[in-house]
Design a protein around this motif. Structure first.
Motif, PDB file in Angstrom:
ATOM      1  N   TYR A  12       0.832  -1.207   0.000  1.00 26.94           N
ATOM      2  CA  TYR A  12       0.000   0.000   0.000  1.00 26.94           C
ATOM      3  C   TYR A  12       0.869   1.261   0.000  1.00 26.94           C
ATOM      4  CZ  TYR A  12      -3.152   3.661   1.579  1.00 26.94           C
ATOM      5  OH  TYR A  12      -3.864   4.838   1.684  1.00 26.94           O
ATOM      6  N   THR A  13       1.920   1.263   0.800  1.00 29.99           N
ATOM      7  CA  THR A  13       2.794   2.436   0.871  1.00 29.99           C
ATOM      8  C   THR A  13       3.492   2.684  -0.463  1.00 29.99           C
ATOM      9  OG1 THR A  13       3.185   2.024   3.228  1.00 29.99           O
ATOM     10  CG2 THR A  13       4.743   3.463   2.101  1.00 29.99           C
ATOM     11  N   ALA A  14       4.025   1.610  -1.060  1.00 24.15           N
ATOM     12  CA  ALA A  14       4.758   1.752  -2.315  1.00 24.15           C
ATOM     13  C   ALA A  14       3.851   2.227  -3.449  1.00 24.15           C
ATOM     14  CB  ALA A  14       5.418   0.429  -2.685  1.00 24.15           C
ATOM     15  N   PHE A  15       2.658   1.631  -3.564  1.00 23.38           N
ATOM     16  CA  PHE A  15       1.777   2.010  -4.660  1.00 23.38           C
ATOM     17  C   PHE A  15       1.126   3.362  -4.406  1.00 23.38           C
ATOM     18  CE2 PHE A  15       2.453  -2.297  -5.887  1.00 23.38           C
ATOM     19  CZ  PHE A  15       2.214  -2.335  -7.236  1.00 23.38           C
ATOM     20  N   SER A  16       0.970   3.755  -3.162  1.00 22.39           N
ATOM     21  CA  SER A  16       0.487   5.105  -2.870  1.00 22.39           C
ATOM     22  C   SER A  16       1.487   6.148  -3.364  1.00 22.39           C
ATOM     23  CB  SER A  16       0.268   5.275  -1.366  1.00 22.39           C
ATOM     24  OG  SER A  16      -0.850   4.539  -0.926  1.00 22.39           O
ATOM     25  N   GLU A  17       2.758   5.903  -3.103  1.00 18.26           N
ATOM     26  CA  GLU A  17       3.778   6.833  -3.575  1.00 18.26           C
ATOM     27  C   GLU A  17       3.784   6.919  -5.089  1.00 18.26           C
ATOM     28  OE1 GLU A  17       7.513   5.711  -1.950  1.00 18.26           O
ATOM     29  OE2 GLU A  17       6.969   6.187   0.117  1.00 18.26           O
ATOM     30  N   GLY A  18       3.578   5.760  -5.750  1.00 17.32           N
ATOM     31  CA  GLY A  18       3.522   5.770  -7.201  1.00 17.32           C
ATOM     32  C   GLY A  18       2.350   6.569  -7.733  1.00 17.32           C
ATOM     33  N   MET A  19       1.196   6.468  -7.078  1.00 15.05           N
ATOM     34  CA  MET A  19       0.027   7.234  -7.509  1.00 15.05           C
ATOM     35  C   MET A  19       0.244   8.730  -7.308  1.00 15.05           C
ATOM     36  SD  MET A  19      -2.188   5.234  -8.826  1.00 15.05           S
ATOM     37  CE  MET A  19      -3.510   6.443  -8.907  1.00 15.05           C
ATOM     38  N   VAL A  20       0.811   9.092  -6.170  1.00 13.22           N
ATOM     39  CA  VAL A  20       1.055  10.510  -5.890  1.00 13.22           C
ATOM     40  C   VAL A  20       2.033  11.099  -6.900  1.00 13.22           C
ATOM     41  CG1 VAL A  20       2.013  12.123  -4.204  1.00 13.22           C
ATOM     42  CG2 VAL A  20       0.494  10.282  -3.445  1.00 13.22           C
ATOM     43  N   GLN A  21       3.041  10.300  -7.278  1.00  9.24           N
ATOM     44  CA  GLN A  21       4.047  10.773  -8.235  1.00  9.24           C
ATOM     45  C   GLN A  21       3.549  10.688  -9.684  1.00  9.24           C
ATOM     46  OE1 GLN A  21       6.953  12.217  -7.491  1.00  9.24           O
ATOM     47  NE2 GLN A  21       6.510  12.023  -5.290  1.00  9.24           N
ATOM     48  N   GLY A  22       2.425  10.024  -9.922  1.00  4.90           N
ATOM     49  CA  GLY A  22       1.855   9.938 -11.269  1.00  4.90           C
ATOM     50  C   GLY A  22       2.677   9.137 -12.249  1.00  4.90           C
ATOM     51  N   ILE A  23       3.192   7.967 -11.817  1.00  6.04           N
ATOM     52  CA  ILE A  23       4.070   7.201 -12.707  1.00  6.04           C
ATOM     53  C   ILE A  23       3.344   6.075 -13.448  1.00  6.04           C
ATOM     54  CG2 ILE A  23       6.062   7.662 -11.236  1.00  6.04           C
ATOM     55  CD1 ILE A  23       5.799   4.858 -10.131  1.00  6.04           C
ATOM     56  N   TRP A  24       2.048   5.859 -13.169  1.00  4.67           N
ATOM     57  CA  TRP A  24       1.363   4.727 -13.770  1.00  4.67           C
ATOM     58  C   TRP A  24       1.002   4.929 -15.233  1.00  4.67           C
ATOM     59  CZ3 TRP A  24       1.369  -0.026 -12.269  1.00  4.67           C
ATOM     60  CH2 TRP A  24       1.639  -0.302 -10.940  1.00  4.67           C
ATOM     61  N   HIS A  25       1.173   6.134 -15.735  1.00  6.65           N
ATOM     62  CA  HIS A  25       0.912   6.345 -17.160  1.00  6.65           C
ATOM     63  C   HIS A  25       1.979   5.671 -18.027  1.00  6.65           C
ATOM     64  CE1 HIS A  25       3.835   9.516 -16.138  1.00  6.65           C
ATOM     65  NE2 HIS A  25       4.208   9.438 -17.399  1.00  6.65           N
ATOM     66  N   GLN A  26       3.065   5.189 -17.392  1.00  5.27           N
ATOM     67  CA  GLN A  26       4.139   4.540 -18.138  1.00  5.27           C
ATOM     68  C   GLN A  26       3.820   3.081 -18.470  1.00  5.27           C
ATOM     69  OE1 GLN A  26       8.032   5.177 -16.279  1.00  5.27           O
ATOM     70  NE2 GLN A  26       7.156   6.818 -15.056  1.00  5.27           N
ATOM     71  N   VAL A  27       2.702   2.549 -17.958  1.00  6.03           N
ATOM     72  CA  VAL A  27       2.377   1.132 -18.146  1.00  6.03           C
ATOM     73  C   VAL A  27       1.088   1.003 -18.947  1.00  6.03           C
ATOM     74  CG1 VAL A  27       1.935  -1.058 -16.994  1.00  6.03           C
ATOM     75  CG2 VAL A  27       3.459   0.614 -15.936  1.00  6.03           C
TER      76      VAL A  27
END
Length: 353
Positions: free
Chosen positions: A205-220
Motif C-alpha cells: 500500500y505504501t509503495a503504490f500510494s507513492e507511485g500514484m502521488v508521483q503519477g508514474i502509472w501512465h508509463q504502463v
C-alpha cells in the motif's frame, strides 16, 4: 491451479492505493508503520529458525552454494539478457523491475512447503532459504548498484545501512532471543502469521500510494503488462529446468534436487518489497510489480510440480538418475524429514515469502 487468496488481497491493496493513496502526514505514518512491520517480520524469522538446524545445514555446503549461485548469479545473468527485449516487449521502467526481481533472495516459507510436499530434503530447504535471505540483505543492494546503477535512484551506502538495520538486525535479535521466545512463537504461529501477511500488505500500500502521488502509472499499458507476463513465464520455466537438470548433472540425489529446484527458482516478496522501497523510492511501485506477478506464478506452478514429485517412486534416487559415484556414496546425505517434522517445518511461516 487456484489463485492464492492472499494474492487477491494484494491486488485489493493495490486498488485501495489507487483510489485512496496516502498523502502528506498519512504517507509518513504509513511509511513508518511499514518499516516497523517488516523489521518485526524478520525478527520473527530469526526467532523461528533453529540455530542448531542452521549449523547442521552448513555441512551440506554444496547444496547451499548451488542455490546461492542460482539465486545471485544465474538469475541476474538472465535478467541482463532480457535487456534485448526493450523496447519490443518491455519499457525501461518495467525492465528495471524485472532486473530487480532477478536480484532478490529466495523464499523461505514456500520453499519449505513445496519441498515437504514433494518429499524432498526439508532441513536443507529451511537452511537454503534462510541463508539466501541473509545473503540477499547485502548482495541484493550491491548487485543493484552494479547492474542498475543510477536507475535505482535511492541506492547509496546509506541505503545498504537502512536495509541491514531493517532486515538483518531484527533477524539477529530474533536468533539471540529464540531461547526464551522460540516456544511461544511456535505455539502461536497461526496468529503471528497474520503479521507476515499484514506487513507485506502495508508495504504494498505504501509503495503504490507513492507511485500514484508521483503519477508514474501512465508509463504502463496493458500490452506492456502482457509482455512482462510472457517474459516471466519463460524466466520461471528456464530456472525450473536449470535447477532440476543442473542438480542432476552435479550428482545430487532426488531429495536434494527437489530442495534445490524449489529454493533456487523462487524469489522472495517479503524481502524484495522493503528493499525496493529503499532503493527506488517513489518508483518502487513499478519496481515491485514484476516481483508480485512472479510471486503468484511461482506459487501456482510449483504447487503442480510438488504434487507430481510426491507421486514419484519412493527410491533414493530418480529412476533416470545414474548410479551414484564413489564420492557420493562416501559422503553422507541429509535425509528428508519425516512427515511430522515436515508439517512442523511448513507451519513455521506463510506463503507470503
Amino acid at each position: 491451479m487456484p489463485i492464492d487468496p492472499y494474492i487477491l488481497l494484494l491486488l485489493g491493496t493495490v486498488g485501495l492505493a489507487a483510489l485512496l493513496p496516502a498523502r502528506g502526514t498519512a504517507s509518513d505514518v504509513a511509511s513508518g508503520a511499514s518499516t516497523a512491520a517488516i523489521a518485526f517480520l524478520f525478527f520473527l524469522y530469526g526467532a523461528r529458525l533453529s540455530t542448531r538446524e542452521a549449523m547442521d545445514g552448513l555441512k551440506h555446503w554444496r547444496l547451499h552454494v548451488t542455490v546461492l549461485a542460482c539465486t545471485f548469479v544465474v538469475f541476474p545473468l538472465l535478467g541482463l539478457a532480457a535487456r534485448g527485449l526493450v523496447p519490443v516487449l518491455l519499457n525501461q521502467p518495467l525492465y528495471q523491475g524485472l532486473l530487480f526481481l532477478t536480484l532478490v533472495p529466495s523464499t523461505i516459507q514456500s520453499s519449505i512447503a513445496f519441498t515437504s510436499m514433494a518429499r524432498g530434503n526439508v532441513p536443507a530447504a529451511i537452511c537454503a532459504g534462510s541463508f539466501s535471505s541473509l545473503a540477499g540483505i547485502v548482495l541484493t543492494p550491491l548487485l543493484a548498484a552494479a547492474v542498475l546503477g543510477g536507475s535505482a535512484g535511492g541506492f547509496s551506502a546509506d541505503s545498504v545501512v537502512k536495509i541491514v538495520l531493517q532486515l538483518l538486525v531484527p533477524f539477529v535479535a530474533g536468533q539471540l532471543l529464540r531461547r526464551w521466545i522460540g516456544a511461544f512463537v511456535a505455539r502461536h504461529k497461526k496468529v503471528l502469521g497474520l503479521v507476515d501477511r499484514g506487513s507485506i500488505l502495508l508495504v504494498v500500500y505504501t509503495a503504490f500510494s507513492e507511485g500514484m502521488v508521483q503519477g508514474i502509472w501512465h508509463q504502463v499499458s496493458p500490452a506492456r503488462l502482457a509482455g512482462l507476463l510472457a517474459v516471466e513465464v519463460v524466466l520461471l520455466a528456464v530456472m525450473l529446468a536449470l535447477t532440476w537438470y543442473g542438480a542432476k548433472a552435479l550428482r545430487f540425489n532426488r531429495e536434494d534436487r527437489i530442495a534445490i529446484q524449489f529454493a533456487g527458482s523462487k524469489k522472495s516478496l517479503a524481502a524484495g518489497l522493503p528493499m525496493a522501497s529503499v532503493l527506488f523510492g517513489a518508483h518502487a511501485s513499478l519496481a515491485v510489480l514484476p516481483l508480485m506477478l512472479f510471486h503468484q506464478m511461482q506459487l501456482m506452478v510449483c504447487a503442480v510440480i510438488a504434487k507430481r514429485r510426491a507421486q514419484d517412486p519412493d527410491t533414493d534416487t530418480d529412476p533416470d538418475t545414474e548410479t551414484e559415484t564413489e564420492a557420493d556414496a562416501a559422503e553422507p546425505v541429509t535425509a528428508s524429514a519425516p512427515p511430522a517434522a515436515s508439517r512442523t517445518a511448513v507451519g513455521t511461516g506463510t506463503r507470503s515469502g
